[in-house]
Motif scaffolding. Structure first.
Motif, mmCIF file in Angstrom:
data_model
loop_
_atom_site.group_PDB
_atom_site.id
_atom_site.type_symbol
_atom_site.label_atom_id
_atom_site.label_comp_id
_atom_site.label_asym_id
_atom_site.label_seq_id
_atom_site.Cartn_x
_atom_site.Cartn_y
_atom_site.Cartn_z
ATOM 1 N N VAL A 104 39.035 -4.550 -39.377
ATOM 2 C CA VAL A 104 39.443 -5.747 -38.473
ATOM 3 C C VAL A 104 40.311 -4.849 -37.368
ATOM 4 O O VAL A 104 41.272 -4.779 -37.895
ATOM 5 C CB VAL A 104 39.534 -6.946 -38.839
ATOM 6 C CG1 VAL A 104 39.836 -7.930 -37.498
ATOM 7 C CG2 VAL A 104 38.235 -7.444 -39.618
ATOM 8 N N LEU A 105 39.793 -4.944 -36.095
ATOM 9 C CA LEU A 105 40.842 -4.476 -35.117
ATOM 10 C C LEU A 105 40.970 -5.733 -34.028
ATOM 11 O O LEU A 105 40.215 -5.804 -33.389
ATOM 12 C CB LEU A 105 40.464 -3.266 -34.296
ATOM 13 C CG LEU A 105 41.378 -2.739 -33.225
ATOM 14 C CD1 LEU A 105 42.923 -2.672 -33.796
ATOM 15 C CD2 LEU A 105 40.995 -1.412 -32.624
ATOM 16 N N THR A 106 42.274 -6.131 -34.096
ATOM 17 C CA THR A 106 42.448 -7.496 -33.198
ATOM 18 C C THR A 106 43.439 -7.569 -32.496
ATOM 19 O O THR A 106 44.239 -6.491 -32.465
ATOM 20 C CB THR A 106 42.286 -8.875 -34.064
ATOM 21 O OG1 THR A 106 42.314 -9.980 -33.297
ATOM 22 C CG2 THR A 106 43.328 -8.901 -35.188
ATOM 23 N N ASP A 107 43.935 -8.739 -31.801
ATOM 24 C CA ASP A 107 45.029 -8.573 -31.173
ATOM 25 C C ASP A 107 45.974 -9.937 -31.519
ATOM 26 O O ASP A 107 45.170 -11.033 -31.702
ATOM 27 C CB ASP A 107 45.209 -8.289 -29.725
ATOM 28 C CG ASP A 107 43.893 -9.161 -29.070
ATOM 29 O OD1 ASP A 107 44.266 -10.507 -29.065
ATOM 30 O OD2 ASP A 107 42.749 -9.024 -28.854
ATOM 31 N N SER A 108 47.192 -10.058 -31.139
ATOM 32 C CA SER A 108 47.969 -11.360 -31.414
ATOM 33 C C SER A 108 47.608 -12.326 -30.403
ATOM 34 O O SER A 108 47.691 -13.444 -30.815
ATOM 35 C CB SER A 108 49.657 -11.029 -31.257
ATOM 36 O OG SER A 108 49.857 -10.655 -29.859
ATOM 37 N N ASP A 109 46.936 -12.002 -29.368
ATOM 38 C CA ASP A 109 46.584 -13.037 -28.668
ATOM 39 C C ASP A 109 45.166 -13.854 -28.811
ATOM 40 O O ASP A 109 44.927 -14.753 -28.511
ATOM 41 C CB ASP A 109 46.427 -12.492 -26.968
ATOM 42 C CG ASP A 109 47.613 -12.009 -26.642
ATOM 43 O OD1 ASP A 109 48.666 -12.530 -26.738
ATOM 44 O OD2 ASP A 109 47.495 -11.366 -25.401
ATOM 45 N N GLY A 110 44.651 -13.234 -29.680
ATOM 46 C CA GLY A 110 43.411 -13.825 -30.118
ATOM 47 C C GLY A 110 42.284 -13.465 -29.133
ATOM 48 O O GLY A 110 41.085 -14.254 -28.967
ATOM 49 N N GLN A 111 42.408 -12.490 -28.282
ATOM 50 C CA GLN A 111 41.394 -12.367 -27.076
ATOM 51 C C GLN A 111 40.307 -11.457 -27.464
ATOM 52 O O GLN A 111 38.964 -12.207 -27.315
ATOM 53 C CB GLN A 111 42.242 -11.586 -26.318
ATOM 54 C CG GLN A 111 41.306 -11.379 -24.683
ATOM 55 C CD GLN A 111 42.024 -10.351 -23.957
ATOM 56 O OE1 GLN A 111 41.971 -9.112 -23.876
ATOM 57 N NE2 GLN A 111 42.724 -10.941 -22.699
ATOM 58 N N GLY A 112 40.244 -10.502 -28.435
ATOM 59 C CA GLY A 112 39.045 -9.692 -28.661
ATOM 60 C C GLY A 112 39.286 -9.328 -30.359
ATOM 61 O O GLY A 112 40.394 -9.069 -30.900
ATOM 62 N N VAL A 113 38.294 -9.421 -31.018
ATOM 63 C CA VAL A 113 38.066 -8.847 -32.271
ATOM 64 C C VAL A 113 36.880 -7.857 -32.476
ATOM 65 O O VAL A 113 35.763 -8.060 -32.109
ATOM 66 C CB VAL A 113 37.734 -10.072 -33.114
ATOM 67 C CG1 VAL A 113 37.686 -9.778 -34.702
ATOM 68 C CG2 VAL A 113 39.013 -11.099 -33.138
ATOM 69 N N LEU A 114 37.255 -6.849 -33.170
ATOM 70 C CA LEU A 114 36.164 -5.565 -33.428
ATOM 71 C C LEU A 114 36.005 -5.825 -34.995
ATOM 72 O O LEU A 114 37.295 -5.613 -35.563
ATOM 73 C CB LEU A 114 36.710 -4.228 -32.810
ATOM 74 C CG LEU A 114 35.380 -3.216 -33.210
ATOM 75 C CD1 LEU A 114 35.515 -2.197 -31.987
ATOM 76 C CD2 LEU A 114 35.556 -3.023 -34.583
ATOM 77 N N ARG A 115 34.860 -5.815 -35.513
ATOM 78 C CA ARG A 115 34.553 -6.037 -37.086
ATOM 79 C C ARG A 115 33.751 -4.865 -37.504
ATOM 80 O O ARG A 115 32.752 -4.661 -36.748
ATOM 81 C CB ARG A 115 34.379 -7.326 -37.334
ATOM 82 C CG ARG A 115 35.107 -8.548 -37.118
ATOM 83 C CD ARG A 115 34.657 -9.724 -37.841
ATOM 84 N NE ARG A 115 35.600 -10.678 -37.600
ATOM 85 C CZ ARG A 115 36.572 -11.120 -38.520
ATOM 86 N NH1 ARG A 115 36.651 -10.234 -39.650
ATOM 87 N NH2 ARG A 115 37.383 -12.072 -38.363
ATOM 88 N N MET A 116 33.914 -4.443 -38.557
ATOM 89 C CA MET A 116 32.911 -3.292 -39.222
ATOM 90 C C MET A 116 32.926 -3.696 -40.602
ATOM 91 O O MET A 116 34.010 -3.858 -41.254
ATOM 92 C CB MET A 116 33.494 -2.028 -38.775
ATOM 93 C CG MET A 116 33.321 -1.690 -37.463
ATOM 94 S SD MET A 116 33.700 0.205 -37.151
ATOM 95 C CE MET A 116 32.155 1.168 -37.698
ATOM 96 N N ASN A 117 31.849 -3.900 -40.964
ATOM 97 C CA ASN A 117 31.417 -3.939 -42.645
ATOM 98 C C ASN A 117 30.998 -2.855 -43.306
ATOM 99 O O ASN A 117 31.117 -1.787 -42.322
ATOM 100 C CB ASN A 117 30.494 -5.341 -42.798
ATOM 101 C CG ASN A 117 28.880 -4.871 -42.249
ATOM 102 O OD1 ASN A 117 28.832 -3.776 -42.370
ATOM 103 N ND2 ASN A 117 28.388 -5.874 -41.900
ATOM 104 N N ARG A 118 30.840 -2.863 -44.476
ATOM 105 C CA ARG A 118 30.858 -1.730 -45.277
ATOM 106 C C ARG A 118 29.562 -0.950 -44.918
ATOM 107 O O ARG A 118 29.697 0.389 -44.631
ATOM 108 C CB ARG A 118 30.491 -1.982 -46.909
ATOM 109 C CG ARG A 118 30.327 -0.793 -47.654
ATOM 110 C CD ARG A 118 30.477 -1.144 -49.151
ATOM 111 N NE ARG A 118 30.081 -0.271 -50.040
ATOM 112 C CZ ARG A 118 30.327 -0.531 -51.536
ATOM 113 N NH1 ARG A 118 30.253 -1.500 -51.893
ATOM 114 N NH2 ARG A 118 30.048 0.534 -52.234
#
Length: 398
Positions: free
Chosen positions: A286-300
């Motif tokens: 998970v690559l996110t930011d402290s503002d909660g603006q954007g979240v990138l997720r990758m599963n197995r």
């Protein structure tokens, strides 16, 4: 009468040194009695790479156990720009040569606030060709521990000596997209070797007519009054987009939100290549930011797909090429949430690659993946929006 003394019992085990003497309580290291598996459970609960960096210098045993941690959290404190360096000047010159196309010119005019943050993000997440020990990780975690006031290391460098990471979360100090106060913009994207899906939720403003707005404030949005898409309150909401939406800049604003969110997501994905390649045990990223603006997720499965099938890079920037897309858009001039907060100009955009859309339409899940993209109160907002009229759009690869 003679009193008989009762036998005394000690909770301590019988420990004896080689010379026959018994150790004192102060000389017993109780951590030595804990098995490695239990200590690893504790370290995995800690997660934070700075705290782990401090733990690894406590003892040789800790130093040997910390690299086996499988849950790691990297919180980026700041992003350092090298604008004054010759390398940056050369990079800027090269970038300038590449931005002569029409589409790049459009991005420079409309999305100028996105470009520099993404360039700086690339400088920070990019690794340098040198090795880093856990002692260096500790030096990065504790200012002044290496004899200097501040030490800067990229996440790629700090993670180099962790051998068994399964769950990794990287948190940036803030979102890349510079948006005006009062505007709500959140996105969540999933990638394999290319974009799998992206959901964007936006609102031109939030009315703080009740205490319900406080929950939105805690999620990174700021209430603002007077930021409206036309006189939406005066017209009856019949479920369709009003004509004023196309003439007062409302549609243009949503296009900017969509393109800029996709650019930010694809840039994050591109910059994670080396971390994914070096940590084959990764199962969740998970690559996110402290503002909660954007979240990138990758599963197995998505991580494995990227290792087997390398990504296609954009020719104009350091980001993953975005494929041809099908988009579904839902819009509400006013969207009142159960907690009393009101989103003005609420917009939800669900995006998938064109080649996947036909398969997803046949899925029994329907739009559940869209409403599940965000946490409350935004889950409720998404669920309310998907009940409204759907507008379908297409976008070419870029």
């Amino acid at each position: 009468m003679s009193s008989s003394s009762s036998p005394s019992f000690s909770s301590e085990p019988d420990l004896v040194f080689c010379d026959g003497s018994e150790p004192s309580m102060a000389s017993i290291d109780h951590f030595d009695r804990l098995p490695d598996s239990l200590l690893l459970l504790v370290f995995n609960k800690i997660g934070d790479v700075k705290a782990l960096g401090r733990c690894c210098v406590v003892s040789r045993r800790f130093h040997g156990l910390v690299p086996q941690v499988d849950n790691v959290v990297v919180k980026v404190d700041c992003v350092i720009s090298d604008d004054d360096s010759p390398a940056s000047a050369s990079s800027a010159s090269t970038s300038s040569d590449k931005t002569k196309s029409v589409i790049s010119h459009f991005f420079r005019l409309v999305l100028s606030g996105v470009v520099k943050p993404l360039q700086v993000l690339g400088q920070f997440l990019g690794s340098k060709p040198k090795s880093l020990s856990l002692d260096d990780a500790h030096a990065a975690a504790v200012p002044g521990s290496d004899g200097s006031d501040v030490s800067h290391h990229s996440p790629t460098e700090v993670l180099k000596n962790f051998n068994e990471i399964r769950t990794l979360r990287i948190e940036l100090p803030g979102g890349e997209l510079g948006i005006d106060d009062g505007v709500l913009l959140k996105w969540k994207a999933e990638f394999g070797s290319t974009l799998d899906s992206c959901v964007i939720l936006g609102a031109s403003s939030i009315l703080s007519s009740s205490s319900g707005a406080s929950s939105l404030l805690s999620s990174g949005a700021k209430p603002s009054i007077g930021r409206e898409d036309g006189n939406c309150g005066a017209a009856e909401d019949n479920g369709s987009i009003p004509d004023s939406f196309y003439t007062n800049g409302g549609l243009k604003l949503r296009v900017v939100w969509t393109i800029s969110s996709l650019i930010a997501a694809s840039a994050r994905h591109y910059l994670l290549q080396q971390i994914i390649a070096e940590h084959e045990t990764l199962e969740s990223l998970v690559l996110t930011d402290s503002d909660g603006q954007g979240v990138l997720r990758m599963n197995r499965g998505q991580l494995e797909e990227l290792r087997v099938k390398p990504l296609s890079a954009s020719a104009s920037a350091n980001r993953t090429l975005v494929p041809a897309l099908n988009m579904r858009l839902w819009y509400a001039p006013h969207l009142e949430l159960p907690d009393g907060a009101v989103l003005k100009g609420a917009t939800l955009v669900a995006i998938r690659p064109s080649e996947q859309m036909a398969k997803r339409e046949a899925s029994p899940d329907g739009n559940s993946w869209v409403s599940a993209a965000f946490e409350e109160p935004f889950t409720t907002a998404a669920k309310l929006l998907v009940k409204r009229r759907i507008y379908c759009l297409e976008m070419n690869s870029f």
